[in-house]
Design a protein around this motif. Sequence first.
Motif, PDB file in Angstrom:
ATOM      1  N   ASN A   1       0.810  -1.223   0.000  1.00  0.00           N
ATOM      2  CA  ASN A   1       0.000   0.000   0.000  1.00  0.00           C
ATOM      3  C   ASN A   1       0.840   1.269   0.000  1.00  0.00           C
ATOM      4  O   ASN A   1       0.321   2.359   0.297  1.00  0.00           O
ATOM      5  CB  ASN A   1      -0.963   0.017   1.199  1.00  0.00           C
ATOM      6  N   ASN A   2       2.112   1.138  -0.315  1.00  0.00           N
ATOM      7  CA  ASN A   2       3.009   2.286  -0.396  1.00  0.00           C
ATOM      8  C   ASN A   2       3.132   2.699  -1.866  1.00  0.00           C
ATOM      9  O   ASN A   2       3.324   1.843  -2.734  1.00  0.00           O
ATOM     10  CB  ASN A   2       4.387   1.911   0.166  1.00  0.00           C
ATOM     11  N   PRO A   3       3.010   4.007  -2.191  1.00  0.00           N
ATOM     12  CA  PRO A   3       3.014   4.405  -3.602  1.00  0.00           C
ATOM     13  C   PRO A   3       4.279   4.007  -4.351  1.00  0.00           C
ATOM     14  O   PRO A   3       4.207   3.655  -5.533  1.00  0.00           O
ATOM     15  CB  PRO A   3       2.843   5.926  -3.541  1.00  0.00           C
ATOM     16  N   VAL A   4       5.425   4.053  -3.689  1.00  0.00           N
ATOM     17  CA  VAL A   4       6.670   3.647  -4.351  1.00  0.00           C
ATOM     18  C   VAL A   4       6.711   2.136  -4.517  1.00  0.00           C
ATOM     19  O   VAL A   4       7.062   1.614  -5.584  1.00  0.00           O
ATOM     20  CB  VAL A   4       7.900   4.140  -3.558  1.00  0.00           C
ATOM     21  N   GLY A   5       6.328   1.422  -3.463  1.00  0.00           N
ATOM     22  CA  GLY A   5       6.297  -0.034  -3.550  1.00  0.00           C
ATOM     23  C   GLY A   5       5.319  -0.511  -4.605  1.00  0.00           C
ATOM     24  O   GLY A   5       5.594  -1.467  -5.338  1.00  0.00           O
TER      25      GLY A   5
END
Length: 376
Positions: A290-294
């Motif tokens: 749920n992380n934008p970079v991930g």
Amino acid sequence: MKKFDKERALLAVAGPVIALVAAILLTSIVLVASGKNPFEPYRLMIEQATFSDVQVLIVNQASMYYLAALAVAVGFRMNLFNIGVDGQYRLAAMVTAVVGAHLALPSFLQVPLLLLVAVLTGAFWAGIAGILKTTRGVSEVVATIMLNSIATSLIGYLTLSDVWGVQVGNNMTTGEMKESGWVPGIGMGSDAGEIYGLVFLAVIAGVLYWLVLNRTRFGFDLRATGASETAAAASGVDAKKMVLTAMLISGGVAGLSGLPLLLGDAHTYSLSFPTGLGFTGITIALLGRNNPVGIAFAALLVAFLDKASPALDYAVPVAYEKEIATIMQGLIVFAVVISYEAVRQWGLRRQQKRVGAELAAEAARTNNSIKKEVAV
């Protein structure tokens, strides 16, 4: 503080890495069991990624996956499982295509209008599940699954020739959109093709996602409600309102998922428009934590598996089934769930040991102080 941040970063990276390694190992075991070389498919797919046309396909596909995964992630941060992203995105793409085919405005008005139509359509469809959950307690999982089926039937009806459908050969479409609604791509050479112009929309959406969730009161309330509705309610947050708002936002982002393809290449909605995007978004959101970079890295990985795997069918001297990539995607889902739980348990034990050590040290200091006072 620095030590804590490093450990938290390690825990955040450990889950996806373990999941990916486990998926590769398990897929290799499947290959060995079927009498195939366990390393050759990976070499072939990596080789495909060196070609510029495949790179363009990967970036284009990743932009759509990224938006779908963000829609899923918004729900996850609210402890909601919006499994209806697929229906929301397809219905939004169809309605947007119809509006784009029947309305001709200047480009600087047409494109924003089409974006707004997609957002509102996706939000409306997801909002039905949100209302059912907040007013009748219906699980969003059940509601969104059923809405996926309803969306499919509704699209089938609205694309009939006596409604909004236009027959083109053997394919039923919504008719070609007005050129003022087309978004030009980024040319990468005559052989490579074009990167969708709305790839930048995915980038902007990712930045806004991070800013809203981590730098606004609304984002804090959303995350707090997802963690504990009772605790959030005690601090004055309307949990039902947050549930409905999260579903509307998730559906709105889902509505944008098909626009890079619709406005950048297809310019019409037809029976050949891709399906399953929302379900792939679930895998990507899980893998990206749920992380934008991930999520960006996960979207590129899954897009790579999709676009590089067809070459396996034509491998010489031994052909490999391209479904190997599908097997890997499925194994990634299982591996993600297992590895994240394992990493969480490991991190929890580390934290308990650290707290225990700090308490023991504090107790020792207190005993020494008492002894010194008694001695005096």
